[in-house]
Design an enzyme around this catalytic site. Structure first.
Site, PDB file in Angstrom:
ATOM      1  N   ASP A  13       0.812  -1.224   0.000  1.00  0.00           N
ATOM      2  CA  ASP A  13       0.000   0.000   0.000  1.00  0.00           C
ATOM      3  C   ASP A  13       0.845   1.274   0.000  1.00  0.00           C
ATOM      4  OD1 ASP A  13      -2.245  -1.692   0.172  1.00  0.00           O
ATOM      5  OD2 ASP A  13      -2.010  -1.788   2.345  1.00  0.00           O
ATOM      6  N   LYS A  16       2.227   2.117  -5.162  1.00  0.00           N
ATOM      7  CA  LYS A  16       2.960   1.651  -6.338  1.00  0.00           C
ATOM      8  C   LYS A  16       2.203   1.943  -7.631  1.00  0.00           C
ATOM      9  CE  LYS A  16       3.144  -2.365  -4.329  1.00  0.00           C
ATOM     10  NZ  LYS A  16       2.840  -2.067  -2.923  1.00  0.00           N
ATOM     11  N   GLY A  40      -3.868  -4.290  -4.798  1.00  0.00           N
ATOM     12  CA  GLY A  40      -4.909  -3.330  -5.160  1.00  0.00           C
ATOM     13  C   GLY A  40      -4.214  -2.032  -5.509  1.00  0.00           C
ATOM     14  N   HIS A  41      -3.881  -1.868  -6.780  1.00  0.00           N
ATOM     15  CA  HIS A  41      -3.102  -0.702  -7.197  1.00  0.00           C
ATOM     16  C   HIS A  41      -4.044   0.368  -7.760  1.00  0.00           C
ATOM     17  CE1 HIS A  41       0.718  -3.389  -7.586  1.00  0.00           C
ATOM     18  NE2 HIS A  41       0.294  -3.231  -6.355  1.00  0.00           N
ATOM     19  N   GLN A 229       2.650  -5.864  -3.217  1.00  0.00           N
ATOM     20  CA  GLN A 229       2.911  -5.963  -1.763  1.00  0.00           C
ATOM     21  C   GLN A 229       4.195  -5.192  -1.419  1.00  0.00           C
ATOM     22  OE1 GLN A 229       2.150  -9.311  -3.421  1.00  0.00           O
ATOM     23  NE2 GLN A 229       0.146  -8.420  -3.247  1.00  0.00           N
ATOM     24  N   THR A 305      -8.127  -3.684  -1.777  1.00  0.00           N
ATOM     25  CA  THR A 305      -8.654  -4.990  -2.168  1.00  0.00           C
ATOM     26  C   THR A 305      -9.761  -5.439  -1.226  1.00  0.00           C
ATOM     27  OG1 THR A 305      -6.531  -5.620  -3.110  1.00  0.00           O
ATOM     28  CG2 THR A 305      -8.017  -7.421  -2.540  1.00  0.00           C
ATOM     29  N   THR A 306      -9.562  -5.243   0.071  1.00  0.00           N
ATOM     30  CA  THR A 306     -10.512  -5.803   1.043  1.00  0.00           C
ATOM     31  C   THR A 306     -11.357  -4.736   1.733  1.00  0.00           C
ATOM     32  OG1 THR A 306      -8.817  -5.631   2.743  1.00  0.00           O
ATOM     33  CG2 THR A 306      -8.969  -7.731   1.582  1.00  0.00           C
ATOM     34  N   SER A 418       5.707  12.535  -3.913  1.00  0.00           N
ATOM     35  CA  SER A 418       4.318  12.736  -4.304  1.00  0.00           C
ATOM     36  C   SER A 418       3.597  13.526  -3.208  1.00  0.00           C
ATOM     37  CB  SER A 418       3.652  11.378  -4.523  1.00  0.00           C
ATOM     38  OG  SER A 418       2.265  11.542  -4.552  1.00  0.00           O
TER      39      SER A 418
HETATM   40  P1  IMP Z   1      -2.212 -12.848   1.161  1.00  0.00           P
HETATM   41  O1  IMP Z   1      -1.191 -12.261   0.244  1.00  0.00           O
HETATM   42  O2  IMP Z   1      -3.623 -12.607   0.710  1.00  0.00           O
HETATM   43  O3  IMP Z   1      -1.933 -14.280   1.470  1.00  0.00           O
HETATM   44  O4  IMP Z   1      -2.105 -12.084   2.580  1.00  0.00           O
HETATM   45  C1  IMP Z   1      -0.962 -12.195   3.415  1.00  0.00           C
HETATM   46  C2  IMP Z   1      -0.686 -10.858   4.109  1.00  0.00           C
HETATM   47  O5  IMP Z   1      -0.285  -9.902   3.146  1.00  0.00           O
HETATM   48  C3  IMP Z   1      -1.899 -10.249   4.802  1.00  0.00           C
HETATM   49  O6  IMP Z   1      -1.437  -9.549   5.938  1.00  0.00           O
HETATM   50  C4  IMP Z   1      -2.433  -9.253   3.801  1.00  0.00           C
HETATM   51  O7  IMP Z   1      -3.152  -8.206   4.405  1.00  0.00           O
HETATM   52  C5  IMP Z   1      -1.142  -8.764   3.197  1.00  0.00           C
HETATM   53  N1  IMP Z   1      -1.276  -8.276   1.822  1.00  0.00           N
HETATM   54  C6  IMP Z   1      -1.360  -9.010   0.689  1.00  0.00           C
HETATM   55  N2  IMP Z   1      -1.419  -8.222  -0.386  1.00  0.00           N
HETATM   56  C7  IMP Z   1      -1.352  -6.959   0.061  1.00  0.00           C
HETATM   57  C8  IMP Z   1      -1.344  -5.695  -0.598  1.00  0.00           C
HETATM   58  O8  IMP Z   1      -1.387  -5.569  -1.826  1.00  0.00           O
HETATM   59  N3  IMP Z   1      -1.268  -4.613   0.221  1.00  0.00           N
HETATM   60  C9  IMP Z   1      -1.162  -4.718   1.572  1.00  0.00           C
HETATM   61  N4  IMP Z   1      -1.167  -5.870   2.223  1.00  0.00           N
HETATM   62  C10 IMP Z   1      -1.259  -6.987   1.465  1.00  0.00           C
END
Ligand code: IMP
Length: 437
Positions: A13, A16, A40-41, A229, A305-306, A418
Site C-alpha cells: 500500500d 505503487k 490493489g493498485h 505488496q 482490495t478488502t 508525491s
Molecule cells: P495474502 O497475500 O492474501 O496471502 O495475505 C498475506 C498478508 O499480506 C496479509 O497480511 C495481507 O493483508 C497482506 N497483503 C497481501 N497483499 C497486500 C497488498 O497488496 N497490500 C497490503 N497488504 C497486502
C-alpha cells in the site's frame, strides 16, 4: 533502453500504482512479475479512479504493452473482469495485454482453501486477503498446480488428460479439508466447466511472455517491472509467517519474468512518508493514539482490495533501510508527504530496541519483531497544505528537514516526492533531495 524495477519497501500500500502509472508514460512495456489479485493498485486520472488487482498499472497509459508474467498467480475471472471493465470505460487492451502461459492459476478451491486455512489457524490467523494466494503458490511448490497452459488444455480432448485429471483430483482432495473447516465443498464437474469457460476468455491474450520479454529486452525497449505488496510482506525477508507467499522485490524478477537478473538497470524503492499495515503481524512504529488516527483519516487508509482499515504509524527506518540494502535500491519514491501536513510533531523510527539492546536490523522471529520498541528521532511538523508544491525548495522548511532526514536514514537519493493522488502532484528531484535547500 532502461529496465526499471519499482517495488514496495514497507508492508504494501505504498502507492505503487500511482508511481507505475507516472513512469509508464515514458515506458513501452509494463510487467507484473509476482503476487496476484491480493494487490490493489490505485491510479487516479482526473475524476476517473482505477483500482487494478491483476492488470499492471501501466494499462491506463495508452502507449504501453502490459505483461502478466509467469511469477504471478492469475485469477482469470478477476483478470478478465478488469479487462472488460476497462473496455467499457474506453480503454482497449486488445493488442496491449500479454498473459504468461506459465503463470499458475487461482481456481475456486484456492480461494476457499485460503478461508479454510485461516479458520484452522484460529488466533494465529495471518489476516490474508482471501484471494487464494497462499494455496495457489503452495500448489505450485508441491507441483499440484495448474498453469495457464493447463487451463487452455482443459477442452482439448487429445492433450487434456493430465491437466483435467489434476484439476478434478485437486477438487476432491481439497473438499476433504474444506469439509473439516466447516466450509462448503465444490462440485468437481462445475469447477471444470467454469474453468473451461474462462479459458476461452483469456485465450486471446496468452503467450510465452518469457520469449516476448526477452525479445523486447534484446531489442532495447524500455521495460518497467511493477512489484506488488512490499518488503515487510516478502516471503523470505518479511515478518514471517505474517507475510504473503511470494518474493516482492527485484530478487523475484528473474524467476518471475524469465529475464536475466542482470537486465535490471535501475531499482526504485517506493515508500510512504509514514507506515501502514493490514492484516496481522508485527508493526513496531504503529501509533494507536491521535496521530495514527489522523494519518488513517487524512490518508484514507483503507485496503484497496478488502476495504479493511489499515493500521497506521510512523516511518520505520529499520524495515526500509533493510529493503534498500538487500534489494539494491538505487533511488526512492516518497509518497503521501502531503498527509503529514497539520501534525505538530513527527517521529521517525531509526532503530529498534529489543530486550534492552539497540538493533539496526530486523530480528528473525515475528514474535521478537513484535516486541521491538522503536527508537525515534522527533521532527517539527508543518501546518501548510503542500498539494500544489512542485519544487522541493518551495516545501515548508520543516518538510524539507523531514525529507532530508528520511533520505539520510535510507542512504539513497529520494528522486520523486508525491504530494497528492493526482498525476500532476509530484516533485521530481533528479539526483535526490539536496542536502541543504
Ligand atoms: P495474502 O497475500 O492474501 O496471502 O495475505 C498475506 C498478508 O499480506 C496479509 O497480511 C495481507 O493483508 C497482506 N497483503 C497481501 N497483499 C497486500 C497488498 O497488496 N497490500 C497490503 N497488504 C497486502
Amino acid at each position: 533502453m532502461t529496465v526499471i524495477c519499482a517495488f514496495g519497501m514497507q508492508w504494501g500500500d505504498e502507492g505503487k500504482g500511482r508511481i507505475v502509472d507516472l513512469l509508464a508514460a515514458n515506458t513501452g512495456v509494463v510487467v507484473r512479475f509476482q503476487g496476484g489479485a491480493n494487490a490493489g493498485h490505485t491510479v487516479l486520472v482526473g475524476d476517473e479512479k482505477y483500482v487494478l488487482h491483476m492488470l499492471p498499472s501501466g494499462v491506463i497509459q495508452s502507449s504501453t504493452v502490459n505483461v502478466v508474467a509467469g511469477g504471478v498467480v492469475i485469477d482469470p475471472w478477476v483478470l478478465m473482469d478488469e479487462v472488460d471493465d476497462l473496455a467499457r470505460r474506453g480503454i482497449s487492451l486488445d493488442d496491449r495485454l500479454k498473459v504468461s502461459d506459465r503463470a499458475h492459476v487461482v481456481l475456486p478451491y484456492h480461494r476457499l482453501m485460503d478461508q479454510a486455512m485461516e479458520k484452522l489457524r484460529g488466533a494465529a490467523a495471518i489476516g490474508t486477503t482471501s484471494r487464494g494466494i497462499g494455496p495457489t503458490y503452495g500448489d505450485k511448490t508441491t507441483r499440484d498446480g495448474l498453469r495457464v497452459a493447463d487451463l487452455l488444455a482443459l477442452r482439448d480432448s487429445r492433450d487434456s488428460r493430465p491437466s483435467r485429471d489434476r484439476l478434478l483430483g485437486n477438487v476432491v482432495a481439497r473438499n476433504e479439508i474444506l469439509e473439516r473447516a466447516g466450509l462448503d465443498t465444490l462440485d468437481p464437474q462445475t469447477v471444470l466447466e467454469d474453468a473451461q469457460e474462462v479459458a476461452e476468455r483469456i485465450r486471446p491474450y496468452v503467450t510465452d511472455t518469457t520469449e516476448w520479454l526477452l525479445d523486447a529486452w534484446e531489442a532495447g525497449r524500455d521495460i518497467l517491472l511493477e512489484g506488488a505488496q512490499g518488503h515487510g510482506l516478502d516471503l523470505d525477508h518479511g515478518t514471517y509467517p505474517f507475510v504473503t507467499s511470494s518474493n516482492t522485490g527485484p530478487s523475484a524478477v528473474g524467476s518471475g519474468t524469465g529475464l536475466p537478473p542482470k537486465a535490471i538497470d535501475h531499482v526504485l524503492g517506493i515508500v510512504k512518508a509514514y507506515t501502514t499495515r493490514v492484516g496481522a503481524g508485527p508493526f513496531p512504529t504503529r501509533d494507536e493514539e491521535a496521530a495514527g488516527r489522523y494519518l488513517a483519516d487524512k490518508g484514507r487508509e483503507f485496503g484497496a482490495t478488502t476495504g479493511r482499515p489499515r493500521q497506521c504509524g510512523w516511518f520505520d527506518g529499520v524495515l526500509a533501510r533493510r529493503a534498500v540494502r538487500s534489494q539494491g535500491v538505487d533511488a526512492v519514491a516518497l509518497l503521501k508527504l502531503d498527509v503529514l501536513s497539520g501534525l505538530e510533531q513527527l517521529q521517525l523510527g531509526t532503530a529498534y530496541e529489543l530486550d534492552g539492546c539497540r538493533i539496526d536490523a530486523p530480528p528473525a522471529l515475528a514474535d521478537d519483531w513484535a516486541r521491538c520498541r522503536p527508537v525515534y528521532s522527533a521532527y517539527d511538523g508543518w501546518a501548510a497544505e503542500i498539494g500544489d508544491v512542485r519544487r522541493f525548495e518551495d516545501l515548508p522548511a520543516e518538510a524539507r528537514t523531514y525529507v532530508r532526514a528520511l533520505q539520510d536514514v535510507l542512504g539513497v537519493p529520494i528522486e520523486i516526492i508525491s504530494v497528492g493522488a493526482e498525476r500532476a502532484c509530484v516533485i521530481e528531484t533528479a539526483r535526490g533531495v539536496p542536502v541543504s535547500a
